[in-house]
Write an enzyme that holds these catalytic residues in place. Sequence first.
Site: not given
Length: 409
Positions: A164, A304, A315, A333, A338, A397
Site C-alpha cells: 500500500c 495513510h 500512525e 480513504k 483504499h 504489508f
Amino acid sequence: MPGPCREVAVTGLGVVSPAGIGARATWEGLLTGRSTAARDPGLAGLPVDISCQVPDFDTARLVGRKAAWRLDRFVAMALLAARHAVADAGLAPADWDAARVGVVIGTGTASMERYVGEFAKLAAGRPLDISPLAVTRSVPNMAAAEIALDLTATGPNFAVSTACASGSSALGVARDLLRAGTCDIVLAGGAESARHPIPAACFHRMGALSPRVADPAGACRPFDAGRDGFVLSEGAAVLVLERPAHAQARGARPRAQLAGYGATCDAYHYAAPDPEGRGAAAALTAALADAGLTPGDIDHVNAHGTGTRLNDLAEARALHAVFPAPPAVTSLKGALGHAIGAAGAIEAAVTVMSLQESTIPPTANHEDRDLDIDLDIVAKAPRSTPLSAAASTSFGFGGQNAALVFRSV
C-alpha cells in the site's frame, strides 16, 4: 549530463479516482466530504460486497479502442492519468527528448482481472484456450510500459511494488532519478483496481474490511472511535516531476516542489504495523531531514489513515513521536476507499492541490473522537488555512513505510 539537484518540481497532475476522472473532479468531490462507497455487483455473494468505484470508466471511450483490447483496468487507469498529467504540465511528447523521460509506476496487487478467467481454463483442461495476452495484460510493469509506449518515453522504466506504499515509493524513486541527473522528466505515481473477489475475500478474512454493508457510505471511518476497517477501491494518479532547471527553461510554473522522501521497513510483522509506529516515524523523520525541514515547518499531514483499529493507532503514535504538536491531519480513504498501490499517489496529488489551494479536504465519516488518537483531524468541512509545507504518508504489508514532503512555490 546535468549535475545533481535537491528539490524537484511537480509540474503536472493526472488523477483517476472514485470521486471523479481528472484532478479537478477529484478535488471537488473530496471537498464535499462524502464517501463514494456503494454496493458492488462485482462482489455480489461475498460477506463484504461494497467498494469505491471510478464512475463511468469505459476504457474504449476514455483511452481508445485500439488499446482497450489489451489493457487491464489498472493499466488503462494509469495510462489515462499519465495523459492528463502530461497535458496539465503543458508538455508535448513529440517535442521532448524521449531518452531523458522516465516512467515509474507503483502497484500493489497489479491485476487479478485477467488471471482468474485464465486459471479457470487451465483447471478445465483447456490450456490452448489461454490468451497469449494473459501475462502482458496483467504483470506489474505493464502500467509503466504502456505509458512509455503511448507517450514515447524511452528513459528508465520501472514498476515499484511496496504494497500500500507503492504509489509513494514510486514518487521517491522518480525523485532520485531526477536528483541524480539521469532524467529531466519522470512520470510517476500508482495504479490499482482492487475491486475483485479474491482481495475482497482475503481482506475480509483478515478482518481489514469494514463490515458495514448496510451503510456503505458510512463504512470507512479513519481515526474515528468507531472505525472497523477500510473499503476496497481503485484508481490511479500520475505526477509529472521535473528537474527545476528543465521546467524553468520551458517556462513551466510548478504546482509544488517534492522536497523530501523517506522510506523504512518495520521488520516487525508480515501484515500488522509496529504498534508504536517506530518505522513510520523514522520514514517521516527521514523525509523531513531530506527536505531540510523541521517538524515545526509542516502545516499539514495527508495521512495513510485506513480506518482500521491497529493502523490508525500506530500512525497516530508515529505522528506524536515526530511532532511535538501534530499539524492538521486528513485521510482521503473515508471518501475514496483504499486503492492499495494507487493510494499514495492519489494522496500525494491531493497534497499538492492542498498546498496550491490553501485548503485541507475533510476526512469523510470522522464523527467521534478517539482519545487514544488525539490528533487535529479535519472533518465535516474543508479547512482553509495557509500551507507552506505538507507531508503525505503511506504504509503497507511487510512493514513498508514511505513519507513524502512537499513545499509550496
